[in-house]
Write a protein that holds these residues in place. Structure first.
Motif, PDB file in Angstrom:
ATOM      1  N   CYS A 199       0.824  -1.223   0.000  1.00 18.20           N
ATOM      2  CA  CYS A 199       0.000   0.000   0.000  1.00 18.20           C
ATOM      3  C   CYS A 199       0.855   1.268   0.000  1.00 18.20           C
ATOM      4  CB  CYS A 199      -0.925   0.001   1.212  1.00 18.20           C
ATOM      5  SG  CYS A 199      -2.166  -1.308   1.180  1.00 18.20           S
ATOM      6  N   HIS A 200       1.950   1.239   0.712  1.00 19.01           N
ATOM      7  CA  HIS A 200       2.767   2.443   0.893  1.00 19.01           C
ATOM      8  C   HIS A 200       3.901   2.498  -0.135  1.00 19.01           C
ATOM      9  CE1 HIS A 200       1.275   4.068   4.791  1.00 19.01           C
ATOM     10  NE2 HIS A 200       0.896   2.821   4.987  1.00 19.01           N
ATOM     11  N   LYS A 201       3.538   2.573  -1.405  1.00 18.30           N
ATOM     12  CA  LYS A 201       4.616   2.667  -2.398  1.00 18.30           C
ATOM     13  C   LYS A 201       4.174   3.500  -3.596  1.00 18.30           C
ATOM     14  CE  LYS A 201       3.444  -1.609  -4.868  1.00 18.30           C
ATOM     15  NZ  LYS A 201       3.870  -2.973  -5.237  1.00 18.30           N
ATOM     16  N   ILE A 202       5.100   4.260  -4.110  1.00 13.90           N
ATOM     17  CA  ILE A 202       4.974   4.971  -5.374  1.00 13.90           C
ATOM     18  C   ILE A 202       6.263   4.700  -6.143  1.00 13.90           C
ATOM     19  CG2 ILE A 202       4.841   7.225  -6.512  1.00 13.90           C
ATOM     20  CD1 ILE A 202       2.225   6.444  -5.269  1.00 13.90           C
ATOM     21  N   ASN A 203       6.106   4.220  -7.380  1.00 12.50           N
ATOM     22  CA  ASN A 203       7.294   3.859  -8.162  1.00 12.50           C
ATOM     23  C   ASN A 203       8.193   2.889  -7.399  1.00 12.50           C
ATOM     24  OD1 ASN A 203       7.059   5.069 -10.692  1.00 12.50           O
ATOM     25  ND2 ASN A 203       7.666   7.063  -9.890  1.00 12.50           N
ATOM     26  N   MET A 207       6.381   5.099   0.757  1.00 14.37           N
ATOM     27  CA  MET A 207       5.904   6.486   0.838  1.00 14.37           C
ATOM     28  C   MET A 207       4.739   6.570   1.819  1.00 14.37           C
ATOM     29  SD  MET A 207       6.476   9.542  -0.356  1.00 14.37           S
ATOM     30  CE  MET A 207       7.513   9.075  -1.747  1.00 14.37           C
ATOM     31  N   PRO A 208       4.673   7.602   2.673  1.00 12.85           N
ATOM     32  CA  PRO A 208       3.503   7.789   3.540  1.00 12.85           C
ATOM     33  C   PRO A 208       2.247   8.041   2.709  1.00 12.85           C
ATOM     34  CG  PRO A 208       5.353   9.142   4.266  1.00 12.85           C
ATOM     35  CD  PRO A 208       5.721   8.613   2.925  1.00 12.85           C
ATOM     36  N   ILE A 209       1.101   7.723   3.283  1.00  9.62           N
ATOM     37  CA  ILE A 209      -0.180   7.909   2.605  1.00  9.62           C
ATOM     38  C   ILE A 209      -0.921   9.141   3.119  1.00  9.62           C
ATOM     39  CG2 ILE A 209      -2.488   6.935   2.302  1.00  9.62           C
ATOM     40  CD1 ILE A 209      -1.200   4.168   2.363  1.00  9.62           C
ATOM     41  N   GLY A 210      -1.016   9.282   4.441  1.00  8.31           N
ATOM     42  CA  GLY A 210      -1.924  10.267   5.014  1.00  8.31           C
ATOM     43  C   GLY A 210      -1.465  11.707   5.071  1.00  8.31           C
ATOM     44  N   PRO A 211      -0.210  12.000   5.456  1.00  7.09           N
ATOM     45  CA  PRO A 211       0.170  13.391   5.753  1.00  7.09           C
ATOM     46  C   PRO A 211       0.372  14.260   4.513  1.00  7.09           C
ATOM     47  CG  PRO A 211       2.064  11.953   6.049  1.00  7.09           C
ATOM     48  CD  PRO A 211       0.889  11.054   5.765  1.00  7.09           C
ATOM     49  N   LYS A 212      -0.741  14.558   3.864  1.00  3.13           N
ATOM     50  CA  LYS A 212      -0.767  15.453   2.714  1.00  3.13           C
ATOM     51  C   LYS A 212      -1.506  16.721   3.134  1.00  3.13           C
ATOM     52  CE  LYS A 212      -1.322  11.335  -0.157  1.00  3.13           C
ATOM     53  NZ  LYS A 212      -2.245  10.580  -1.049  1.00  3.13           N
ATOM     54  N   PRO A 213      -1.145  17.871   2.606  1.00  2.22           N
ATOM     55  CA  PRO A 213      -1.856  19.100   2.989  1.00  2.22           C
ATOM     56  C   PRO A 213      -3.369  18.991   2.864  1.00  2.22           C
ATOM     57  CG  PRO A 213       0.126  19.660   1.783  1.00  2.22           C
ATOM     58  CD  PRO A 213       0.013  18.152   1.725  1.00  2.22           C
ATOM     59  N   GLN A 214      -3.874  18.317   1.836  1.00  2.00           N
ATOM     60  CA  GLN A 214      -5.314  18.190   1.647  1.00  2.00           C
ATOM     61  C   GLN A 214      -5.978  17.432   2.796  1.00  2.00           C
ATOM     62  OE1 GLN A 214      -5.688  15.894  -1.986  1.00  2.00           O
ATOM     63  NE2 GLN A 214      -5.642  13.963  -0.871  1.00  2.00           N
ATOM     64  N   LEU A 262     -18.694  15.051  -2.559  1.00  3.39           N
ATOM     65  CA  LEU A 262     -17.462  15.406  -1.865  1.00  3.39           C
ATOM     66  C   LEU A 262     -17.122  14.361  -0.809  1.00  3.39           C
ATOM     67  CD1 LEU A 262     -15.298  17.585  -1.813  1.00  3.39           C
ATOM     68  CD2 LEU A 262     -16.664  18.843  -0.136  1.00  3.39           C
ATOM     69  N   ARG A 263     -18.129  13.828  -0.157  1.00  2.00           N
ATOM     70  CA  ARG A 263     -17.905  12.766   0.820  1.00  2.00           C
ATOM     71  C   ARG A 263     -17.357  11.516   0.141  1.00  2.00           C
ATOM     72  NH1 ARG A 263     -23.367  11.573   3.400  1.00  2.00           N
ATOM     73  NH2 ARG A 263     -22.115  10.151   4.694  1.00  2.00           N
ATOM     74  N   MET A 264     -17.950  11.161  -1.002  1.00  2.00           N
ATOM     75  CA  MET A 264     -17.492   9.978  -1.722  1.00  2.00           C
ATOM     76  C   MET A 264     -16.071  10.167  -2.226  1.00  2.00           C
ATOM     77  SD  MET A 264     -18.094   6.945  -2.775  1.00  2.00           S
ATOM     78  CE  MET A 264     -17.518   5.773  -4.003  1.00  2.00           C
ATOM     79  N   ARG A 265     -15.771  11.305  -2.783  1.00  2.00           N
ATOM     80  CA  ARG A 265     -14.431  11.575  -3.291  1.00  2.00           C
ATOM     81  C   ARG A 265     -13.397  11.515  -2.168  1.00  2.00           C
ATOM     82  NH1 ARG A 265     -14.271  17.067  -5.722  1.00  2.00           N
ATOM     83  NH2 ARG A 265     -12.107  16.426  -6.115  1.00  2.00           N
ATOM     84  N   SER A 266     -13.761  12.003  -0.991  1.00  2.00           N
ATOM     85  CA  SER A 266     -12.841  11.964   0.148  1.00  2.00           C
ATOM     86  C   SER A 266     -12.668  10.540   0.659  1.00  2.00           C
ATOM     87  CB  SER A 266     -13.362  12.866   1.273  1.00  2.00           C
ATOM     88  OG  SER A 266     -13.438  14.218   0.849  1.00  2.00           O
ATOM     89  N   TYR A 267     -13.745   9.773   0.625  1.00  2.00           N
ATOM     90  CA  TYR A 267     -13.678   8.377   1.086  1.00  2.00           C
ATOM     91  C   TYR A 267     -12.746   7.550   0.215  1.00  2.00           C
ATOM     92  CZ  TYR A 267     -14.975   3.527   1.875  1.00  2.00           C
ATOM     93  OH  TYR A 267     -14.918   2.184   2.128  1.00  2.00           O
ATOM     94  N   VAL A 268     -12.927   7.610  -1.111  1.00  2.00           N
ATOM     95  CA  VAL A 268     -12.092   6.770  -1.974  1.00  2.00           C
ATOM     96  C   VAL A 268     -10.654   7.272  -2.003  1.00  2.00           C
ATOM     97  CG1 VAL A 268     -14.021   5.978  -3.392  1.00  2.00           C
ATOM     98  CG2 VAL A 268     -12.723   8.006  -4.095  1.00  2.00           C
ATOM     99  N   ASP A 269     -10.449   8.562  -1.746  1.00  2.00           N
ATOM    100  CA  ASP A 269      -9.075   9.066  -1.700  1.00  2.00           C
ATOM    101  C   ASP A 269      -8.293   8.395  -0.576  1.00  2.00           C
ATOM    102  OD1 ASP A 269      -7.026  11.418  -2.386  1.00  2.00           O
ATOM    103  OD2 ASP A 269      -7.159  11.217  -0.219  1.00  2.00           O
ATOM    104  N   ILE A 270      -8.848   8.372   0.625  1.00  2.00           N
ATOM    105  CA  ILE A 270      -8.091   7.848   1.766  1.00  2.00           C
ATOM    106  C   ILE A 270      -8.123   6.324   1.824  1.00  2.00           C
ATOM    107  CG2 ILE A 270      -9.972   7.903   3.458  1.00  2.00           C
ATOM    108  CD1 ILE A 270      -6.257   8.911   3.999  1.00  2.00           C
ATOM    109  N   ASN A 271      -9.172   5.684   1.278  1.00  3.81           N
ATOM    110  CA  ASN A 271      -9.302   4.236   1.379  1.00  3.81           C
ATOM    111  C   ASN A 271      -8.804   3.471   0.151  1.00  3.81           C
ATOM    112  OD1 ASN A 271     -10.937   3.222   3.928  1.00  3.81           O
ATOM    113  ND2 ASN A 271     -11.813   5.203   3.332  1.00  3.81           N
ATOM    114  N   CYS A 272      -8.722   4.151  -0.982  1.00  5.62           N
ATOM    115  CA  CYS A 272      -8.457   3.430  -2.227  1.00  5.62           C
ATOM    116  C   CYS A 272      -7.344   4.020  -3.083  1.00  5.62           C
ATOM    117  CB  CYS A 272      -9.730   3.372  -3.080  1.00  5.62           C
ATOM    118  SG  CYS A 272     -11.235   2.936  -2.182  1.00  5.62           S
ATOM    119  N   ALA A 273      -7.093   5.324  -2.948  1.00 12.70           N
ATOM    120  CA  ALA A 273      -6.198   5.993  -3.897  1.00 12.70           C
ATOM    121  C   ALA A 273      -4.749   5.560  -3.769  1.00 12.70           C
ATOM    122  CB  ALA A 273      -6.303   7.513  -3.730  1.00 12.70           C
ATOM    123  N   HIS A 274      -4.338   5.049  -2.605  1.00  8.98           N
ATOM    124  CA  HIS A 274      -2.944   4.635  -2.471  1.00  8.98           C
ATOM    125  C   HIS A 274      -2.607   3.463  -3.387  1.00  8.98           C
ATOM    126  CE1 HIS A 274      -5.437   2.836   0.765  1.00  8.98           C
ATOM    127  NE2 HIS A 274      -4.800   1.718   0.465  1.00  8.98           N
TER     128      HIS A 274
END
Length: 368
Positions: A199-203, A207-214, A262-274
């Motif tokens: 889960c915690h990888k890019i390339n 990489m951390p998942i949560g600590p983004k300004p958004q 907006l709720r759905m977009r926020s949900y899939v961002d934190i649960n699925c986007a990684h």
């Protein structure tokens, strides 16, 4: 002259309003040079060449009884707008950085660029654990930034809640707890290092998942009072003062006063986007779930054919029809071969399922 002056003031204030962030707690850039900073000595014990240590207590992140998670100076609590579901476990997050170091802003949707030696501390626990109706910490996960990148250091707590020991092999612990008057049970899965990396990888780099300004753009309560986290990090010296005035921020998906999309977009961002992102584990799939990309219905899977079709589920999301939507099926099942996310849960989050159903039923698009 007075009338013109008031007009100018109104224009400035109105302009600030319309440029505000999507978060309820709009970020206010820190401008007070007299604020606190992390030049004071922290009692944390940290040698970058020797970590990870054998025991969580070896770092001295917390004072008093370890289970109280009472941070020493320099260990700063933080929270996210929305949380990743982990079988209803609650989480307490902290960050620590070496003296005279700061993280850097890259953009709203990327993890902050942390300095070498930074440590992200995430504790997983349950309240109302039976039969004593107590709080039980299951595990503490550290991500430590070394010169050649991030490493994982997981610690499993003992039954007496007096210590947590280093363990990258994974484990299972059974938990029974009450929630909203209902008794729940879970065989809680502590992940091995390989699953953390999935889960915690890019390339192919951790990489951390949560600590983004958004995700950090919200106010929380500190010992000194309530303050926006980004401002607090700047005051503390943990964040350089180059944050923009506005941040395109996620929201708490459980906040029913927010728009359903907006709720759905926020949900899939934190649960699925990684995983469902470029250069991530599932980048070969058609969805793109990061918040800065998922305002496009196609990226959310609306009327998009899945690579694998089964059970009459012809599209990832079929507007107005949860029974034909692959996404709804994936998040509703506990079948290890079909569930999404693949890792991190064995239970179904009923509250999220209800929100996703509401979102699917709100879509007016017609699939061709």
């Amino acid at each position: 002259m007075t009338k013109n002056y008031l007009t100018v003031i109104f224009i400035i204030v109105f302009g600030m309003y319309i440029c505000s962030c999507s978060s309820d707690d709009n970020y206010i850039p820190f401008t007070n040079p007299e604020g606190e900073n992390n030049t004071q000595e922290s009692p944390v014990n940290f040698n970058i060449n020797e970590v990870p240590y054998a025991n969580l207590s070896d770092y001295n992140f917390f004072e008093g009884d370890l289970k109280d998670l009472n941070p020493v100076y320099g260990v700063l609590p933080y929270d996210l707008n929305s949380h990743l579901f982990t079988d209803y476990a609650k989480k307490k997050r902290f960050v620590w950085m070496p003296k005279n170091t700061s993280a850097q802003y890259i953009n709203d949707y990327s993890s902050l660029n942390f300095p070498d030696g930074a440590v992200l501390i995430k504790n997983f626990y349950y309240d109302n654990v039976q039969p004593q109706n107590t709080t039980k910490i299951i595990e503490t996960r550290l991500m430590i930034k070394k010169a050649d990148g991030w490493i994982f250091a997981n610690y499993v707590w003992n039954n007496d809640q007096t210590e947590a020991t280093f363990n990258l092999d994974g484990a299972i612990t059974n938990v029974t707890w009450t929630q909203n008057g209902e008794t729940k049970n879970v065989a809680y899965h502590i992940p091995p290092e390989s699953e953390c990396f999935t889960c915690h990888k890019i390339n192919a780099e951790p990489m951390p998942i949560g600590p983004k300004p958004q995700n950090l753009n919200k106010s929380i309560t500190y010992a000194e009072g309530t303050l926006n986290q980004l401002e607090k990090w700047q005051q503390y010296g943990y964040l350089e003062q180059n944050i923009p005035y506005t941040i395109n921020s996620t929201v708490n998906w459980e906040d029913t006063t927010q728009p359903i999309d907006l709720r759905m977009r926020s949900y899939v961002d934190i649960n699925c986007a990684h995983c469902h992102s470029d250069y991530a584990h599932c980048n070969y799939r058609p969805m793109r779930f990061p918040f800065h990309e998922n305002n496009d219905e196609t990226n959310l899977g609306v009327c998009v054919e899945p690579e694998e079709q089964f059970g009459g589920l012809n599209y990832i999301v079929v507007p107005g029809n949860i029974n034909r939507s692959m996404l709804y099926f994936r998040v509703s099942t506990t079948n290890d071969q079909r569930k999404m996310p693949l890792l991190g849960r064995t239970l179904v989050q009923e509250e999220a399922i209800a929100m996703i159903e509401e979102w699917i039923n709100s879509i007016s698009t017609t699939c061709q």
